[in-house]
Design an enzyme around this catalytic site. Structure first.
Site, short mmCIF file in Angstrom:
data_model
loop_
_atom_site.label_atom_id
_atom_site.label_comp_id
_atom_site.label_asym_id
_atom_site.label_seq_id
_atom_site.Cartn_x
_atom_site.Cartn_y
_atom_site.Cartn_z
N HIS A 306 1.03 -1.50 0.56
CA HIS A 306 0.34 -0.20 0.56
C HIS A 306 0.39 1.21 -0.01
O HIS A 306 1.93 1.32 0.85
CB HIS A 306 -1.27 0.49 1.32
CG HIS A 306 -2.19 1.41 1.34
ND1 HIS A 306 -1.86 2.35 1.66
CD2 HIS A 306 -3.26 0.96 0.98
CE1 HIS A 306 -3.15 3.13 1.11
NE2 HIS A 306 -3.52 2.20 0.83
N ASP A 363 -7.88 -4.89 0.00
CA ASP A 363 -8.95 -5.89 -1.44
C ASP A 363 -7.89 -7.40 -0.96
O ASP A 363 -8.15 -8.66 -1.59
CB ASP A 363 -8.33 -4.97 -2.18
CG ASP A 363 -9.12 -3.96 -2.50
OD1 ASP A 363 -10.00 -4.09 -1.91
OD2 ASP A 363 -8.27 -3.38 -3.05
N1 ACO Z 1 4.12 -8.10 -5.06
C1 ACO Z 1 5.41 -8.01 -5.23
N2 ACO Z 1 6.51 -6.68 -4.86
C2 ACO Z 1 6.21 -5.95 -4.88
C3 ACO Z 1 4.54 -5.67 -4.04
C4 ACO Z 1 3.20 -6.61 -4.54
N3 ACO Z 1 2.60 -6.24 -4.40
N4 ACO Z 1 3.90 -4.19 -3.79
C5 ACO Z 1 5.05 -3.83 -4.22
N5 ACO Z 1 5.76 -4.15 -4.67
C6 ACO Z 1 7.50 -4.13 -3.99
C7 ACO Z 1 7.80 -3.26 -5.72
O1 ACO Z 1 8.31 -4.26 -6.27
C8 ACO Z 1 8.91 -2.47 -5.21
O2 ACO Z 1 10.42 -3.30 -4.66
P1 ACO Z 1 12.17 -2.34 -4.86
O3 ACO Z 1 12.13 -1.59 -4.31
O4 ACO Z 1 12.67 -3.45 -5.22
O5 ACO Z 1 11.72 -1.85 -6.30
C9 ACO Z 1 8.61 -2.28 -3.14
O6 ACO Z 1 7.92 -2.91 -2.90
C10 ACO Z 1 7.98 -0.73 -3.31
O7 ACO Z 1 6.64 -0.96 -4.27
P2 ACO Z 1 6.44 0.53 -5.05
O8 ACO Z 1 5.03 0.10 -6.49
O9 ACO Z 1 6.96 1.30 -5.72
O10 ACO Z 1 5.27 0.83 -4.04
P3 ACO Z 1 4.16 1.81 -4.23
O11 ACO Z 1 4.05 2.53 -2.70
O12 ACO Z 1 4.01 2.98 -5.23
O13 ACO Z 1 2.58 1.02 -4.66
C11 ACO Z 1 0.66 -0.45 -4.24
C12 ACO Z 1 2.02 0.69 -3.83
C13 ACO Z 1 0.43 0.23 -6.10
C14 ACO Z 1 -0.45 -0.56 -4.06
C15 ACO Z 1 2.06 -1.48 -4.75
O14 ACO Z 1 2.08 -2.15 -4.16
C16 ACO Z 1 1.23 -2.78 -5.38
O15 ACO Z 1 1.26 -2.76 -6.88
N6 ACO Z 1 0.28 -3.18 -5.08
C17 ACO Z 1 -0.21 -4.42 -5.67
C18 ACO Z 1 -1.69 -4.19 -6.20
C19 ACO Z 1 -3.24 -3.65 -5.16
O16 ACO Z 1 -3.21 -4.89 -3.91
N7 ACO Z 1 -2.96 -2.50 -5.19
C20 ACO Z 1 -4.22 -2.12 -4.59
C21 ACO Z 1 -3.69 -0.78 -3.26
S1 ACO Z 1 -4.73 -0.75 -2.26
C22 ACO Z 1 -5.92 0.21 -2.84
O17 ACO Z 1 -6.08 0.93 -3.88
C23 ACO Z 1 -7.16 0.01 -2.27
#
Ligand code: ACO
Length: 427
Positions: A306, A363
């Site tokens: 998140h 979610d």
């Molecule tokens: N699975 C694996 N790796 C992940 C995940 C995941 N679900 N989420 C983040 N990471 C990793 C990224 O690859 C990144 O790794 P790195 O530092 O080695 O490059 C690190 O964790 C940080 O991730 P970001 O994408 O930079 O974090 P950000 O805050 O931009 O994104 C997000 C948050 C979009 C929710 C992300 O965690 C994600 O894509 N999750 C899966 C989708 C999801 O569940 N979305 C619902 C969010 S809640 C809502 O909207 C109601």
């Protein structure tokens, strides 16, 4: 604490006020920055940018706190119903009995949707994703309610609000019924707000609708948990579209499109599809954990991570317990729930996830409940939109009442410099 911050650049010093929220959050107010220095800030994804001051929702991602208008999400999910929470979010205080009844009555009085709207719905193929349908229908509502655009008075604003709270559930139900080949019905004003939504969605043409308290309570709780989440992608969209004075329904339609994406509200559908795929593939959660960690593999563990919560998502905690209760109350033994629990356990013990502070989000478990309630997978994000509706409305109303300026960010241009035009035969 100093109430000023200083920026030094090329030998010049610029001072900016520091503002403090009621929960002691600090922000440097850079409103005057470009005017006095010619410089802008850049912050892709707005990770450090406060776009507004807001009195609606407080969340602390480190501590896992979420409050609507000062009330904890845990208490609201347990003690309030969705309509009360909607009133609270939009108008700032919990309604007393009379206020709640009057609000509900005003909503009921607007609960019809122009029959012509059915023709618009008819134009969509059955295979259309209901989020696209919902966004289009919400936008189309403007044409049938032109008075909803110009909200110059408080009265006009109130009427737009009760109108959309009344009509949106009808559109949600129609979007689902069209897919299921069911006739497009209206609701039953003798029922509570959420029960009426459930009946509109599920009533079969030749059967009497049977009330199921477990289902209605679960739905109520899910809607409350999704009702607002401060300046997320869809809410910021609603506020920025509304800042052009485009009108409530048009702003909401844009918010629905923003919510659709799998990185935002679309994650609930993506989670269930992921869990189903893991089950179909033999239930090997370790294999999918490895895929999620592999930087050459685009697979992400949906429902994990998140932007703001870096400890736990308080909504996910409540939903996890609710998923257990609902499935046991309904007598459902869903192998998908076990896969979800297995994945969660592994991720919480895995270095990759621990280091990046990736926890289950709202979610991760919501889809399992929706599935138990008989809601088709591609309707999950629509259910999220239904829950988020009061939050979007509250944020839009706040933005208009505070007379916020039109949202118009700056950029840093990195394209070509001025160059002469080349005739087509010389390129
Ligand atoms: N699975 C694996 N790796 C992940 C995940 C995941 N679900 N989420 C983040 N990471 C990793 C990224 O690859 C990144 O790794 P790195 O530092 O080695 O490059 C690190 O964790 C940080 O991730 P970001 O994408 O930079 O974090 P950000 O805050 O931009 O994104 C997000 C948050 C979009 C929710 C992300 O965690 C994600 O894509 N999750 C899966 C989708 C999801 O569940 N979305 C619902 C969010 S809640 C809502 O909207 C109601």
């Amino acid at each position: 604490m100093s109430d000023k911050a200083t920026l030094e650049f090329e030998g010049k010093k610029y001072e900016f006020p520091v503002i403090k929220g009621t929960e002691d959050e600090l922000a440097i107010d850079i409103k005057t920055l470009r005017g006095i220095s010619g410089i802008v800030t850049i912050d892709p994804g707005y990770k450090n940018t406060g776009s507004c001051e807001s009195a609606i929702t407080f969340l602390d991602g480190e501590k896992g706190i979420l409050r609507y208008r000062g009330y904890s999400i845990e208490e609201l999910a347990e003690k309030a119903d969705f309509l009360e929470v909607a009133y609270l979010l939009i108008f700032g205080e919990l309604p007393n009995k009379e206020q709640l009844e009057a609000f509900h009555l005003d909503i009921k009085n607007e609960s019809h949707v122009d029959e012509e709207m059915k023709k618009i719905l008819d134009g969509f193929p059955k295979s259309a994703h209901p989020m696209g349908v919902l966004s289009s229908l919400t936008s189309a509502l403007v044409a049938f309610n032109p008075g909803s655009v110009d909200v110059a008075s408080n009265d006009a604003m109130y009427h737009s609000i009760v109108r959309i709270l009344a009509k949106f559930p009808v559109l949600v139900a129609w979007a689902m019924r069209k897919k299921m080949g069911l006739p497009l019905d209206y609701g039953d004003d003798s029922l509570g707000y959420v029960e009426n939504i459930h009946k509109m969605m599920f009533k079969k043409p030749n059967q009497e609708y049977k009330r199921n308290k477990v289902i209605i309570d679960a739905l109520d709780k899910l809607l409350i948990l999704h009702a607002d989440h401060e300046q997320n992608c869809s809410t910021s969209t609603v506020r920025i579209v509304g800042s052009s004075h485009a009108g409530l329904f048009a702003s909401l339609s844009a918010g629905i499109s923003a919510l659709w994406g799998p990185l935002h509200g679309g994650a609930n559908q993506a989670v269930l599809e992921m869990l189903e795929a893991i089950e179909a593939d033999g239930g090997d959660t370790k294999k999918y954990m490895a895929k999620a960690k592999d930087k050459d593999d685009p697979f992400r563990l949906m429902g994990f991570g998140h932007r703001v919560y870096k400890n736990f998502d308080p909504r996910a905690k409540i939903i996890k317990v609710a998923a257990d209760e609902v499935l046991s109350d309904l007598g459902i033994d869903d192998p998908i729930l076990n896969i979800a629990k297995g994945l969660e356990k592994e991720a919480l013990e895995d270095d990759y996830f621990v280091k990046r502070k990736l926890y289950p989000n709202v979610d991760f478990y919501s889809g399992i409940i929706y599935r138990a309630l008989g809601i088709p997978t591609d309707m999950f994000t629509v259910m999220f939109a239904l829950g988020r509706l009061p939050g979007w409305i509250a944020q839009w109303r706040e933005m208009r009442l505070r007379k916020e300026p039109i949202g118009r960010p700056r950029q840093i241009y990195i394209g070509a410099n001025l160059r002469p035009f080349v005739e087509v035969d010389k390129r």
